[in-house]
Enzyme design. Structure first.
Site, PDB file in Angstrom:
ATOM      1  N   SER A 171       0.837  -1.209   0.000  1.00 41.40           N
ATOM      2  CA  SER A 171       0.000   0.000   0.000  1.00 41.40           C
ATOM      3  C   SER A 171       0.863   1.247   0.000  1.00 41.40           C
ATOM      4  O   SER A 171       1.813   1.356   0.789  1.00 41.40           O
ATOM      5  CB  SER A 171      -0.904   0.029   1.237  1.00 41.40           C
ATOM      6  OG  SER A 171      -1.702  -1.120   1.283  1.00 41.40           O
ATOM      7  N   GLU A 180      -2.834   1.463  21.794  1.00 38.46           N
ATOM      8  CA  GLU A 180      -4.271   1.256  21.873  1.00 38.46           C
ATOM      9  C   GLU A 180      -4.676   0.611  20.550  1.00 38.46           C
ATOM     10  O   GLU A 180      -4.508   1.195  19.500  1.00 38.46           O
ATOM     11  CB  GLU A 180      -4.931   2.626  22.052  1.00 38.46           C
ATOM     12  CG  GLU A 180      -6.387   2.574  22.428  1.00 38.46           C
ATOM     13  CD  GLU A 180      -7.276   2.345  21.254  1.00 38.46           C
ATOM     14  OE1 GLU A 180      -7.773   1.215  21.140  1.00 38.46           O
ATOM     15  OE2 GLU A 180      -7.472   3.258  20.439  1.00 38.46           O
TER      16      GLU A 180
HETATM   17  C1  LIG Z   1      -6.240  -3.599   0.675  1.00 38.10           C
HETATM   18  C2  LIG Z   1      -5.013  -4.393   1.003  1.00 38.10           C
HETATM   19  C3  LIG Z   1      -3.865  -3.740   1.412  1.00 38.10           C
HETATM   20  C4  LIG Z   1      -2.705  -4.472   1.710  1.00 38.10           C
HETATM   21  N1  LIG Z   1      -1.559  -3.791   2.055  1.00 38.10           N
HETATM   22  C5  LIG Z   1      -0.407  -4.481   2.288  1.00 38.10           C
HETATM   23  C6  LIG Z   1       0.821  -3.787   2.564  1.00 38.10           C
HETATM   24  O1  LIG Z   1       0.863  -2.551   2.615  1.00 38.10           O
HETATM   25  N2  LIG Z   1       1.950  -4.510   2.756  1.00 38.10           N
HETATM   26  C7  LIG Z   1       1.951  -5.879   2.720  1.00 38.10           C
HETATM   27  O2  LIG Z   1       3.016  -6.475   2.940  1.00 38.10           O
HETATM   28  N3  LIG Z   1       0.801  -6.592   2.440  1.00 38.10           N
HETATM   29  C8  LIG Z   1      -0.363  -5.905   2.215  1.00 38.10           C
HETATM   30  N4  LIG Z   1      -1.529  -6.589   1.907  1.00 38.10           N
HETATM   31  C9  LIG Z   1      -1.464  -8.040   1.751  1.00 38.10           C
HETATM   32  C10 LIG Z   1      -2.182  -8.824   2.843  1.00 38.10           C
HETATM   33  O3  LIG Z   1      -1.427  -8.822   4.030  1.00 38.10           O
HETATM   34  C11 LIG Z   1      -2.378 -10.256   2.299  1.00 38.10           C
HETATM   35  O4  LIG Z   1      -3.227 -10.159   1.176  1.00 38.10           O
HETATM   36  C12 LIG Z   1      -3.010 -11.171   3.319  1.00 38.10           C
HETATM   37  O5  LIG Z   1      -2.108 -11.433   4.367  1.00 38.10           O
HETATM   38  C13 LIG Z   1      -3.434 -12.510   2.683  1.00 38.10           C
HETATM   39  O6  LIG Z   1      -2.395 -13.088   1.997  1.00 38.10           O
HETATM   40  P1  LIG Z   1      -2.555 -13.567   0.471  1.00 38.10           P
HETATM   41  O7  LIG Z   1      -3.168 -12.450  -0.315  1.00 38.10           O
HETATM   42  O8  LIG Z   1      -1.227 -14.077   0.031  1.00 38.10           O
HETATM   43  O9  LIG Z   1      -3.601 -14.737   0.495  1.00 38.10           O
HETATM   44  P2  LIG Z   1      -3.304 -16.281   0.925  1.00 38.10           P
HETATM   45  O10 LIG Z   1      -2.538 -16.308   2.205  1.00 38.10           O
HETATM   46  O11 LIG Z   1      -2.696 -16.992  -0.241  1.00 38.10           O
HETATM   47  O12 LIG Z   1      -4.766 -16.783   1.165  1.00 38.10           O
HETATM   48  C14 LIG Z   1      -5.650 -17.199   0.095  1.00 38.10           C
HETATM   49  C15 LIG Z   1      -6.915 -17.765   0.735  1.00 38.10           C
HETATM   50  O13 LIG Z   1      -6.586 -18.939   1.512  1.00 38.10           O
HETATM   51  C16 LIG Z   1      -7.028 -18.756   2.854  1.00 38.10           C
HETATM   52  N5  LIG Z   1      -6.061 -19.358   3.784  1.00 38.10           N
HETATM   53  C17 LIG Z   1      -4.714 -19.196   3.795  1.00 38.10           C
HETATM   54  N6  LIG Z   1      -4.159 -19.864   4.821  1.00 38.10           N
HETATM   55  C18 LIG Z   1      -5.173 -20.470   5.485  1.00 38.10           C
HETATM   56  C19 LIG Z   1      -5.247 -21.293   6.646  1.00 38.10           C
HETATM   57  N7  LIG Z   1      -4.148 -21.632   7.342  1.00 38.10           N
HETATM   58  N8  LIG Z   1      -6.475 -21.723   7.057  1.00 38.10           N
HETATM   59  C20 LIG Z   1      -7.605 -21.361   6.378  1.00 38.10           C
HETATM   60  N9  LIG Z   1      -7.599 -20.586   5.263  1.00 38.10           N
HETATM   61  C21 LIG Z   1      -6.397 -20.135   4.824  1.00 38.10           C
HETATM   62  C22 LIG Z   1      -7.103 -17.262   3.064  1.00 38.10           C
HETATM   63  O14 LIG Z   1      -7.979 -16.907   4.113  1.00 38.10           O
HETATM   64  C23 LIG Z   1      -7.586 -16.793   1.704  1.00 38.10           C
HETATM   65  O15 LIG Z   1      -8.977 -16.913   1.609  1.00 38.10           O
HETATM   66  C24 LIG Z   1      -2.703  -5.884   1.618  1.00 38.10           C
HETATM   67  C25 LIG Z   1      -3.879  -6.555   1.213  1.00 38.10           C
HETATM   68  C26 LIG Z   1      -5.011  -5.820   0.906  1.00 38.10           C
HETATM   69  C27 LIG Z   1      -6.246  -6.557   0.460  1.00 38.10           C
END
Ligand SMILES: Cc1cc2nc3c(=O)[nH]c(=O)nc-3n(C[C@H](O)[C@H](O)[C@H](O)COP(=O)(O)OP(=O)(O)OC[C@H]3O[C@@H](n4cnc5c(N)ncnc54)[C@H](O)[C@@H]3O)c2cc1C
Length: 400
Positions: A169, A252
């Site tokens: 972001s 907080e």
């Molecule tokens: C608006 C927005 C802003 C963001 N900003 C930042 C940022 O500034 N910096 C940054 O580093 N990241 C950022 N992110 C990334 C965000 O942290 C990740 O998208 C999030 O942690 C999910 O990871 P992923 O997208 O790789 O999905 P995945 O981890 O691949 O997940 C895919 C799906 O599988 C499910 N899943 C995964 N593991 C499990 C489990 N163990 N049990 C059950 N279900 C599971 C998830 O819930 C999801 O539905 C941002 C995301 C968004 C949407």
């Protein structure tokens, strides 16, 4: 919890209200946005410029970083005072100016940074001269962040970084990134990661904005091609970055601001429905169910507030909220999506129009909100991950 303010809290609440009344510039009232990400789309950098005056007034009062210790330019406020301040700012819809600098990297540097790192960065975070972005997630590493693959290899006085971050972001506006990169690929995954401060102007960094569903570029892909990061920008010890990344001060973290903001959103919807009850711009007339839906949403915002109270009460007693914070995040993010769906219905078919359309009711707020809130159940830990935490740590259910 005793819902009434103590005399000290009441006096502090009065001070915050008076400050807002006197200092919040008229044109910002009701905008309620964060400087990096969130808000209602648009060019975040120009909004940031607009907020300079408000930032200066907060800085003069010492309220840019309410939670930081006074020695580092913060206000040194306790948990309950921060809660009161966040609540009052949200009630007034006063813009938030801190960003990731004050909430994430600043506190980390205060605890783990070298004296040189503190001297170089903390002042510029407080003045707003340096904006920060968070380089954690990668295409294959989000929920399972510790599997990240971006490499940092020591070479003389530098580390050489190669790899890719995603969903970063505000990277297109940021001056600096706090980055997690793998420094020991042989070690167990949590133990081979280091925490770096990276100048976004370094040669070899490419930032590619990603356009989200609502048409705004909130986040980005960031590519690292042999980027040289001075070794002095390593925070703490090499390979201890995972633990440094989880550092927080006594913040907080009740999300009271979002609970209050959601209540105001629902109240605004109810006003819209009442104002347009007979002119056809509100669907309320055709749908009795919508009345119940609006009532449910309003009640739910009060539930969100109670969950926030629970978290802050624990913190005020010196306890660390665990699954309780997950409950608050899960409930608030899913509620934001329910509120936006209700908003679309209240505004009828026109509710789907975006801000650019002259026919969009409420300046396209509902259509935009519907699309923007989709990411809220993913960002900061997905709903499934929060449910896993509640199930295992809260309910004591087995992991598999
Ligand atoms: C608006 C927005 C802003 C963001 N900003 C930042 C940022 O500034 N910096 C940054 O580093 N990241 C950022 N992110 C990334 C965000 O942290 C990740 O998208 C999030 O942690 C999910 O990871 P992923 O997208 O790789 O999905 P995945 O981890 O691949 O997940 C895919 C799906 O599988 C499910 N899943 C995964 N593991 C499990 C489990 N163990 N049990 C059950 N279900 C599971 C998830 O819930 C999801 O539905 C941002 C995301 C968004 C949407």
């Amino acid at each position: 919890m005793d819902f009434r303010d103590t005399p000290e809290e009441a006096a502090f609440r009065h001070e915050v209200r008076e400050f807002i009344d006197n200092e919040l510039p008229e044109r910002f009232r009701g905008i309620s946005m964060s400087p990096m990400g969130g808000g209602e789309g648009g060019d975040l950098r120009s909004r940031f410029e607009e907020l300079k005056e408000w930032r200066k007034r907060l800085a003069d009062k010492g309220w840019i970083a309410p939670a930081w210790p006074k020695d580092y330019g913060g206000a040194g406020l306790g948990v309950m005072q921060q809660f009161v301040m966040n609540e009052e700012f949200a009630e007034a819809r006063a813009p938030v100016v801190g960003g990731m600098g004050t909430s994430m990297v600043g506190p980390t540097l205060i605890v783990h940074g070298s004296e040189d790192q503190k001297k170089e960065h903390l002042g510029r975070i407080l003045s707003g001269d340096a904006q920060w972005c968070q380089g954690f997630s990668e295409p294959g590493s989000g929920s399972d962040l510790a599997s990240l693959q971006t490499r940092a290899v020591r070479d003389g006085d530098d580390y050489v970084v190669n790899g890719q971050k995603i969903w970063t972001s505000g990277a297109q506006y940021a001056h600096w990134m706090f980055l997690l990169a793998r420094t020991d690929p042989e070690a167990p995954k949590h133990k081979g990661i280091s925490y770096f401060l990276v100048d976004m102007k370094s040669p070899g960094i490419t930032v590619r904005p990603l356009i989200n569903l609502a048409g705004s570029a909130g986040f980005n892909e960031v590519f690292f091609d042999n980027v040289r990061v001075p070794a002095k920008n390593l925070v703490g010890e090499e390979n201890r970055g995972w633990y440094i990344g989880t550092t927080t001060l006594d913040f907080e973290r009740s999300s009271i601001g979002s609970a209050v903001g959601q209540r105001i959103q629902v109240e605004t919807m109810i006003n819209f429905a009442q104002e347009h009850a007979t002119d056809g711009r509100s669907a309320l007339r055709h749908s009795a169910g919508l009345r119940y839906e609006l009532s449910d949403r309003l009640l739910e915002t009060h539930v969100a507030k109670m969950l926030s109270y629970r978290v802050v009460t624990m913190q005020a007693k010196g306890l660390v909220p665990n699954y309780e914070a997950s409950m608050t995040k899960l409930f608030a993010s899913e509620l934001s999506q329910r509120i936006s769906r209700t908003g679309i219905k209240v505004a009828g078919l026109y509710g789907q129009l975006m801000p650019a359309s002259e026919h969009a009711p409420a300046r396209g707020r509902y259509g935009n909100m519907y699309l923007q809130t989709l990411g809220s159940t993913i960002a900061g830990g997905t709903s499934e991950i929060q449910r896993n935490i509640i199930a295992t740590r809260g309910l004591g259910l087995p992991r598999d």
